[in-house]
Design a protein around this motif. Structure first.
Motif, short mmCIF file in Angstrom:
data_model
loop_
_atom_site.label_atom_id
_atom_site.label_comp_id
_atom_site.label_asym_id
_atom_site.label_seq_id
_atom_site.Cartn_x
_atom_site.Cartn_y
_atom_site.Cartn_z
N SER A 1 77.09 -87.94 22.43
CA SER A 1 77.49 -86.97 21.42
C SER A 1 76.39 -85.95 21.15
CB SER A 1 77.87 -87.68 20.13
OG SER A 1 79.03 -88.46 20.31
N PHE A 2 75.13 -86.40 21.14
CA PHE A 2 74.01 -85.48 20.95
C PHE A 2 73.98 -84.45 22.06
CE2 PHE A 2 69.68 -84.07 21.63
CZ PHE A 2 69.22 -83.80 20.36
N VAL A 3 74.13 -84.92 23.29
CA VAL A 3 74.06 -84.03 24.45
C VAL A 3 75.25 -83.08 24.46
CG1 VAL A 3 74.18 -83.98 26.97
CG2 VAL A 3 72.68 -85.62 25.83
N MET A 4 76.44 -83.61 24.23
CA MET A 4 77.63 -82.78 24.26
C MET A 4 77.59 -81.70 23.19
SD MET A 4 80.94 -82.39 22.75
CE MET A 4 81.39 -83.95 21.98
N SER A 5 77.18 -82.08 21.97
CA SER A 5 77.09 -81.11 20.88
C SER A 5 76.03 -80.05 21.17
CB SER A 5 76.77 -81.83 19.57
OG SER A 5 76.58 -80.92 18.53
N GLY A 6 74.87 -80.49 21.64
CA GLY A 6 73.81 -79.54 21.94
C GLY A 6 74.19 -78.57 23.05
N ALA A 7 74.81 -79.08 24.10
CA ALA A 7 75.17 -78.23 25.23
C ALA A 7 76.25 -77.23 24.86
CB ALA A 7 75.63 -79.08 26.41
N THR A 8 77.30 -77.68 24.18
CA THR A 8 78.39 -76.76 23.86
C THR A 8 77.97 -75.72 22.83
OG1 THR A 8 79.21 -78.39 22.26
CG2 THR A 8 80.23 -78.38 24.44
N THR A 9 76.99 -76.05 21.99
CA THR A 9 76.52 -75.09 20.99
C THR A 9 75.54 -74.08 21.57
OG1 THR A 9 76.80 -76.76 19.26
CG2 THR A 9 75.45 -74.83 18.72
N HIS A 10 74.64 -74.54 22.43
CA HIS A 10 73.53 -73.70 22.87
C HIS A 10 73.64 -73.19 24.30
CE1 HIS A 10 71.04 -74.15 19.30
NE2 HIS A 10 71.34 -75.44 19.29
N LEU A 11 74.57 -73.72 25.10
CA LEU A 11 74.58 -73.34 26.51
C LEU A 11 74.81 -71.84 26.70
CD1 LEU A 11 74.50 -74.09 29.51
CD2 LEU A 11 76.99 -74.34 29.41
N LEU A 12 75.83 -71.28 26.03
CA LEU A 12 76.11 -69.86 26.24
C LEU A 12 74.93 -68.97 25.84
CD1 LEU A 12 79.88 -69.57 25.19
CD2 LEU A 12 78.88 -70.19 27.39
N PRO A 13 74.30 -69.20 24.66
CA PRO A 13 73.10 -68.40 24.36
C PRO A 13 71.96 -68.62 25.36
CG PRO A 13 73.97 -69.39 22.36
CD PRO A 13 74.72 -69.99 23.49
N ILE A 14 71.78 -69.85 25.84
CA ILE A 14 70.73 -70.11 26.83
C ILE A 14 71.00 -69.34 28.11
CG2 ILE A 14 69.81 -71.89 28.39
CD1 ILE A 14 69.94 -73.86 26.08
N TRP B 1 90.33 -78.95 18.62
CA TRP B 1 88.98 -78.82 19.17
C TRP B 1 88.55 -77.36 19.27
CZ3 TRP B 1 85.13 -82.15 19.98
CH2 TRP B 1 85.42 -83.51 19.98
N ALA B 2 89.47 -76.49 19.69
CA ALA B 2 89.12 -75.07 19.81
C ALA B 2 88.75 -74.48 18.45
CB ALA B 2 90.29 -74.30 20.42
N ALA B 3 89.39 -74.95 17.39
CA ALA B 3 89.17 -74.38 16.07
C ALA B 3 87.97 -74.96 15.34
CB ALA B 3 90.42 -74.56 15.20
N LEU B 4 87.75 -76.27 15.49
CA LEU B 4 86.73 -76.95 14.68
C LEU B 4 85.39 -77.10 15.38
CD1 LEU B 4 88.94 -79.80 13.13
CD2 LEU B 4 88.27 -77.64 12.08
N PHE B 5 85.39 -77.14 16.70
CA PHE B 5 84.15 -77.48 17.40
C PHE B 5 83.54 -76.33 18.19
CE2 PHE B 5 81.54 -79.57 20.64
CZ PHE B 5 80.80 -80.45 19.86
N TYR B 6 84.36 -75.49 18.78
CA TYR B 6 83.83 -74.49 19.72
C TYR B 6 83.45 -73.12 19.13
CZ TYR B 6 84.89 -77.67 23.52
OH TYR B 6 84.90 -78.76 24.36
N PRO B 7 83.92 -72.72 17.95
CA PRO B 7 83.53 -71.40 17.44
C PRO B 7 82.04 -71.15 17.27
CG PRO B 7 85.46 -72.18 16.27
CD PRO B 7 84.98 -73.33 17.12
N PRO B 8 81.20 -72.13 16.83
CA PRO B 8 79.79 -71.81 16.60
C PRO B 8 79.07 -71.23 17.82
CG PRO B 8 80.32 -73.87 15.53
CD PRO B 8 81.52 -73.49 16.35
N ALA B 9 79.44 -71.63 19.03
CA ALA B 9 78.76 -71.12 20.21
C ALA B 9 78.87 -69.61 20.32
CB ALA B 9 79.34 -71.77 21.47
N LEU B 10 79.94 -69.02 19.79
CA LEU B 10 80.14 -67.58 19.89
C LEU B 10 79.90 -66.84 18.58
CD1 LEU B 10 83.37 -67.39 22.08
CD2 LEU B 10 81.02 -67.03 22.80
#
Length: 401
Positions: free
Chosen positions: A236-249, A29-38
């Protein structure tokens, strides 16, 4: 079958699957899903693209995962997790190492396509299918345990990636994860994952002349299947959107990058604590109620952030509530289809349920990036509130067998 039988069972026997998947879920999960946020802002800047164009690659990866998930899980049903998950890990390593080397947009998309195939083969749905193949109807406990580990992916991954970016550049994030997939995750899947298969009895077909009996499971189609798939798709929509955009928001709202990363890292402990509560209850709460309570908690999390505004304290409250809700809905994603439709053909059923979820998960980063660019962060938050509320309604309408 006992779920845990002491420390020796984690080395020998079927229970070794739990130990292997705990390690690989954190790293996967750390490698495939979370990098785009940063990394997405750096990728867009490096190529001269818009943020939405850069995120389209991630969306394509998630869409590819949704299309491939039923086939990957079906192959695990037939052949086991070893070849499918190990092969997926090597494909993921190729995509991860290709991404920072991509000279143009077509090659960039190819790297994300490879990452999408790896996602379909290496994360929760194939892991749940592997555990169900090994444990049969006794797999809820092992499923819960590996979600403990997966919940720590953001806690371990985001600070590590922040350190790598600050000291070695954004490209080092993808090179590091490619090495982890090649030299650790793929060998664990191939050599250490047990190959046993639990006997699974197919539900008997009702005879026309026989008196009606109370069914333990129902066929995986019709309104119950649609409601379940729609509920998990909304999540899944909410989880993906939040983990991708929360830090920039959070950063655009005035919170510095380091504090935003630490707030995001609170997802993990909240997920693990919520999953531990489910595990401590020994599964007494039916998975349908797990899904309802978790989605209600996520609605509350977004409401806090939308009403109180972007500030450190409301953001921390959001991270804790969102993490707790997301933590237990992940358990429901593995346990609810098992409790409703049974263990026979579980991999293909879960793959069919995950297909709309993965497609909406794929659309979320790109759609929300467009909404943020066109309107505002607040509108994106409102859309995520409405989507999580819709998912809650779907689970509320679903009835337990």
């Amino acid at each position: 079958m006992r779920i845990l039988a002491g420390p020796a069972a984690l080395i020998a026997g079927p229970h070794r699957a739990v130990a292997v998947l705990c390690v690989t879920m954190i790293l996967g999960w750390a490698a495939l899903f979370y990098p785009p946020a940063l990394t997405m802002t750096y990728i867009a800047e490096a190529h001269g693209w818009s943020l939405a164009l850069a995120l389209s690659g991630f969306s394509i990866a998630l869409g590819t995962s949704g299309l491939c998930a039923p086939y990957a899980c079906g192959l695990i049903d037939r052949y086991g997790g070893n070849p499918v998950m190990a092969g997926g890990a090597l494909i993921g390593a190729l995509g991860l190492v290709l991404l920072p080397l991509a000279p143009n947009y077509p090659v960039y998309l190819i790297s994300w396509l490879l990452i999408g195939v790896a996602t379909a083969c290496c994360l929760y749905d194939p892991a749940f299918t592997t555990l169900t193949r090994i444990y049969g109807m006794a797999s809820r406990g092992p499923i819960t345990i590996i979600t403990f580990a997966g919940g720590l992916a953001s806690t371990a991954g985001w600070p590590l990636m922040h350190f790598l970016i600050e000291n070695f550049g954004w490209q080092s994030v993808y090179y590091t994860w490619a090495a982890v997939f090649t030299f650790l995750i793929a060998p664990l899947y191939w050599f250490a994952l047990p190959r046993r298969k639990a006997p699974v009895q197919k539900a008997p077909v009702a005879v026309t002349d026989a008196p009606p009996a109370k069914a333990r499971f129902i066929p995986p189609h019709g309104l119950p299947f649609i409601l379940m798939a729609a509920g998990f798709a909304g999540h899944s929509f909410v989880m993906s959107g939040a983990t991708t955009h929360l830090l920039p928001i959070l950063q655009r709202g005035g919170i510095d990058a380091g504090t935003a990363v630490m707030i995001g890292a609170m997802f993990g402990p909240a997920q693990v604590l919520a999953r531990f509560a489910d595990f401590a209850s020994r599964g007494r709460m039916h998975p349908i109620w797990v899904a309802r309570v978790s989605m209600g908690t996520m609605v509350l999390a977004f409401a806090v952030l939308a009403i109180a505004g972007i500030a450190p304290l409301p953001a921390m409250c959001f991270a804790i509530l969102f993490g707790a809700g997301n933590g237990v809905v992940t358990i429901a994603r593995g346990a609810l289809p098992l409790a409703t439709f049974g263990a026979f053909g579980y991999g293909r059923v879960v793959g069919r349920i995950s297909r709309p979820a993965q497609i909406l998960q794929a659309l979320a980063p790109f759609v929300l990036a467009f909404i943020i660019d066109r309107w505002s962060d607040q509108v994106a938050l409102d859309i995520m509130i409405a989507t999580s509320a819709t998912a809650l309604v779907c689970f509320a309408l679903l009835r337990r067998v």
